[in-house]
Design a protein around this motif. Structure first.
Motif, PDB file in Angstrom:
ATOM      1  N   PHE A  41       0.819  -1.208   0.000  1.00  0.00           N
ATOM      2  CA  PHE A  41       0.000   0.000   0.000  1.00  0.00           C
ATOM      3  C   PHE A  41       0.856   1.263   0.000  1.00  0.00           C
ATOM      4  O   PHE A  41       0.578   2.224  -0.740  1.00  0.00           O
ATOM      5  CB  PHE A  41      -0.924   0.000   1.219  1.00  0.00           C
ATOM      6  CG  PHE A  41      -1.591   1.332   1.466  1.00  0.00           C
ATOM      7  CD1 PHE A  41      -2.581   1.792   0.617  1.00  0.00           C
ATOM      8  CD2 PHE A  41      -1.212   2.127   2.545  1.00  0.00           C
ATOM      9  CE1 PHE A  41      -3.194   3.028   0.836  1.00  0.00           C
ATOM     10  CE2 PHE A  41      -1.803   3.350   2.775  1.00  0.00           C
ATOM     11  CZ  PHE A  41      -2.804   3.812   1.912  1.00  0.00           C
ATOM     12  N   MET A  42       1.911   1.288   0.802  1.00  0.00           N
ATOM     13  CA  MET A  42       2.668   2.519   1.006  1.00  0.00           C
ATOM     14  C   MET A  42       3.636   2.848  -0.122  1.00  0.00           C
ATOM     15  O   MET A  42       3.821   4.032  -0.455  1.00  0.00           O
ATOM     16  CB  MET A  42       3.437   2.450   2.334  1.00  0.00           C
ATOM     17  CG  MET A  42       2.570   2.376   3.578  1.00  0.00           C
ATOM     18  SD  MET A  42       3.524   2.637   5.095  1.00  0.00           S
ATOM     19  CE  MET A  42       4.772   1.349   4.951  1.00  0.00           C
ATOM     20  N   LEU A  43       4.279   1.864  -0.694  1.00  0.00           N
ATOM     21  CA  LEU A  43       5.359   2.131  -1.641  1.00  0.00           C
ATOM     22  C   LEU A  43       4.933   2.968  -2.856  1.00  0.00           C
ATOM     23  O   LEU A  43       5.654   3.909  -3.235  1.00  0.00           O
ATOM     24  CB  LEU A  43       6.015   0.831  -2.084  1.00  0.00           C
ATOM     25  CG  LEU A  43       6.968   0.204  -1.051  1.00  0.00           C
ATOM     26  CD1 LEU A  43       7.451  -1.165  -1.516  1.00  0.00           C
ATOM     27  CD2 LEU A  43       8.157   1.136  -0.807  1.00  0.00           C
ATOM     28  N   PRO A  44       3.781   2.693  -3.499  1.00  0.00           N
ATOM     29  CA  PRO A  44       3.409   3.544  -4.643  1.00  0.00           C
ATOM     30  C   PRO A  44       3.236   5.003  -4.261  1.00  0.00           C
ATOM     31  O   PRO A  44       3.638   5.898  -5.016  1.00  0.00           O
ATOM     32  CB  PRO A  44       2.090   2.920  -5.134  1.00  0.00           C
ATOM     33  CG  PRO A  44       2.132   1.506  -4.653  1.00  0.00           C
ATOM     34  CD  PRO A  44       2.838   1.559  -3.332  1.00  0.00           C
ATOM     35  N   TRP A  45       2.667   5.265  -3.105  1.00  0.00           N
ATOM     36  CA  TRP A  45       2.475   6.650  -2.668  1.00  0.00           C
ATOM     37  C   TRP A  45       3.810   7.290  -2.308  1.00  0.00           C
ATOM     38  O   TRP A  45       4.040   8.475  -2.582  1.00  0.00           O
ATOM     39  CB  TRP A  45       1.510   6.697  -1.490  1.00  0.00           C
ATOM     40  CG  TRP A  45       0.130   6.257  -1.838  1.00  0.00           C
ATOM     41  CD1 TRP A  45      -0.481   5.088  -1.497  1.00  0.00           C
ATOM     42  CD2 TRP A  45      -0.809   6.973  -2.642  1.00  0.00           C
ATOM     43  NE1 TRP A  45      -1.740   5.013  -2.030  1.00  0.00           N
ATOM     44  CE2 TRP A  45      -1.971   6.168  -2.738  1.00  0.00           C
ATOM     45  CE3 TRP A  45      -0.788   8.203  -3.285  1.00  0.00           C
ATOM     46  CZ2 TRP A  45      -3.098   6.570  -3.434  1.00  0.00           C
ATOM     47  CZ3 TRP A  45      -1.925   8.611  -3.993  1.00  0.00           C
ATOM     48  CH2 TRP A  45      -3.056   7.801  -4.067  1.00  0.00           C
ATOM     49  N   GLY A  46       4.693   6.530  -1.702  1.00  0.00           N
ATOM     50  CA  GLY A  46       6.013   7.059  -1.399  1.00  0.00           C
ATOM     51  C   GLY A  46       6.780   7.411  -2.657  1.00  0.00           C
ATOM     52  O   GLY A  46       7.456   8.449  -2.723  1.00  0.00           O
ATOM     53  N   LEU A  47       6.670   6.570  -3.695  1.00  0.00           N
ATOM     54  CA  LEU A  47       7.339   6.850  -4.964  1.00  0.00           C
ATOM     55  C   LEU A  47       6.731   8.073  -5.649  1.00  0.00           C
ATOM     56  O   LEU A  47       7.447   8.842  -6.313  1.00  0.00           O
ATOM     57  CB  LEU A  47       7.250   5.627  -5.873  1.00  0.00           C
ATOM     58  CG  LEU A  47       8.025   4.392  -5.371  1.00  0.00           C
ATOM     59  CD1 LEU A  47       7.737   3.186  -6.259  1.00  0.00           C
ATOM     60  CD2 LEU A  47       9.523   4.665  -5.325  1.00  0.00           C
ATOM     61  N   LEU A  48       5.410   8.278  -5.486  1.00  0.00           N
ATOM     62  CA  LEU A  48       4.786   9.493  -6.018  1.00  0.00           C
ATOM     63  C   LEU A  48       5.384  10.729  -5.355  1.00  0.00           C
ATOM     64  O   LEU A  48       5.626  11.750  -6.020  1.00  0.00           O
ATOM     65  CB  LEU A  48       3.274   9.445  -5.780  1.00  0.00           C
ATOM     66  CG  LEU A  48       2.497  10.709  -6.167  1.00  0.00           C
ATOM     67  CD1 LEU A  48       2.620  10.984  -7.663  1.00  0.00           C
ATOM     68  CD2 LEU A  48       1.031  10.578  -5.749  1.00  0.00           C
ATOM     69  N   GLY A  49       5.641  10.663  -4.051  1.00  0.00           N
ATOM     70  CA  GLY A  49       6.278  11.774  -3.356  1.00  0.00           C
ATOM     71  C   GLY A  49       7.657  12.082  -3.901  1.00  0.00           C
ATOM     72  O   GLY A  49       8.078  13.244  -3.959  1.00  0.00           O
ATOM     73  N   ILE A  50       8.385  11.038  -4.325  1.00  0.00           N
ATOM     74  CA  ILE A  50       9.707  11.244  -4.920  1.00  0.00           C
ATOM     75  C   ILE A  50       9.582  11.996  -6.244  1.00  0.00           C
ATOM     76  O   ILE A  50      10.382  12.896  -6.545  1.00  0.00           O
ATOM     77  CB  ILE A  50      10.410   9.897  -5.128  1.00  0.00           C
ATOM     78  CG1 ILE A  50      10.792   9.300  -3.770  1.00  0.00           C
ATOM     79  CG2 ILE A  50      11.645  10.050  -6.010  1.00  0.00           C
ATOM     80  CD1 ILE A  50      11.476   7.955  -3.867  1.00  0.00           C
ATOM     81  N   VAL A  51       8.574  11.661  -7.046  1.00  0.00           N
ATOM     82  CA  VAL A  51       8.348  12.374  -8.309  1.00  0.00           C
ATOM     83  C   VAL A  51       8.076  13.850  -8.032  1.00  0.00           C
ATOM     84  O   VAL A  51       8.638  14.741  -8.699  1.00  0.00           O
ATOM     85  CB  VAL A  51       7.180  11.741  -9.080  1.00  0.00           C
ATOM     86  CG1 VAL A  51       6.833  12.568 -10.308  1.00  0.00           C
ATOM     87  CG2 VAL A  51       7.514  10.312  -9.484  1.00  0.00           C
ATOM     88  N   ILE A  52       7.240  14.130  -7.037  1.00  0.00           N
ATOM     89  CA  ILE A  52       6.941  15.520  -6.685  1.00  0.00           C
ATOM     90  C   ILE A  52       8.212  16.228  -6.203  1.00  0.00           C
ATOM     91  O   ILE A  52       8.472  17.378  -6.559  1.00  0.00           O
ATOM     92  CB  ILE A  52       5.850  15.571  -5.598  1.00  0.00           C
ATOM     93  CG1 ILE A  52       4.550  14.982  -6.134  1.00  0.00           C
ATOM     94  CG2 ILE A  52       5.633  17.004  -5.123  1.00  0.00           C
ATOM     95  CD1 ILE A  52       3.461  14.835  -5.093  1.00  0.00           C
TER      96      ILE A  52
END
Length: 251
Positions: A80-91
């Motif tokens: 659950f967490m990893l995709p959202w964490g990777l989105l934060g890296i893109v931002i």
């Protein structure tokens, strides 16, 4: 001939305790307070340079963490967490292109003070209610962003995971694997942004022996020092560095 790594003693006066504190937080004691490392180092270098210098150090610490907790982590929570964490890296990657270095420093200062206020006014409770999934997604994306900008991803992700009532071992193991993936994913955008130059990497090698030492110290401290006293020192450090970075942004 100029040496390729930083030789200024003032830099190491703040970098050495910063790396040790980062290692202490990786050991499971004082989790989340490794976010203080970059603001401390930013007293001597810019925030982007401080974050780049810590990349190899973090890699060693993460490898030590996943080796120690390779069987103790929550797979469903990580999915659950990893995709959202990777989105934060893109931002975070896009923010580096859009913002000046001093404004990045200001953002880190604001987050540092907000995390401090959250810890003091609304301390996390292991018996508190779990946050809804959308809040978890927001906090995890924020963790990815602050991790990319200043390796300060611990406080927002802790605010979501601590109320889930994981056992201490599973909590530490899940965080170890989460930040291993997040930190590994930062290498390519850091290189693309030109942060991984030879001088930063050479300075990282100088600081690298402190990585396992910091983790070892964390384990020893957890058994000997009063945690309340330790946190008071960390809170004071977060206050001073947060104010300092905000001043750098507006002065």
């Amino acid at each position: 001939m100029t040496l390729p790594f930083i030789t200024d003693w003032a830099f190491y006066a703040v970098a050495v305790p910063a790396v040790l504190l980062l290692g202490i937080s990786k050991s499971g004691f004082g989790a989340g307070f490794g976010s203080l490392a970059v603001p401390m180092m930013a007293m001597a270098v810019t925030v982007p340079q401080a974050a780049a210098i810590l990349m190899p150090v973090l890699l060693v610490m993460d490898l030590l963490g996943i080796a120690a907790f390779r069987r103790d982590f929550d797979r469903a929570l990580l999915r659950f967490m990893l995709p959202w964490g990777l989105l934060g890296i893109v931002i975070g990657t896009l923010s580096f292109r859009l913002l000046e270095a001093r404004w990045v420093a200001g953002i880190v200062g604001v987050f540092t003070l907000l995390f401090l206020a959250q810890r003091l006014l609304f301390p996390p409770r292991v018996d508190g209610a779990s946050a809804p999934r959308w809040v978890g997604a927001l906090l995890t994306a924020t963790s990815g962003f602050t991790s990319f900008v200043a390796h300060a991803g611990g406080p927002p992700i802790n605010a979501y995971v601590i109320p889930l009532r994981l056992t201490p071992v599973v909590f530490t193991g899940t965080m170890a694997f989460f930040f291993f993936v997040i930190n590994l994913a930062k290498w390519l955008p850091y290189a693309w942004l030109g942060l991984l130059d030879w001088r930063n990497l050479a300075t990282s090698l100088v600081l690298l022996p402190l990585a396992p030492l910091g983790v070892w110290i964390g384990v020893r401290i957890a058994r000997r020092i009063d945690q309340q006293l330790f946190y008071r020192f960390v809170y004071l450090g977060m206050l001073l560095t947060g104010v300092k970075l905000l001043w750098d942004a507006v002065a």
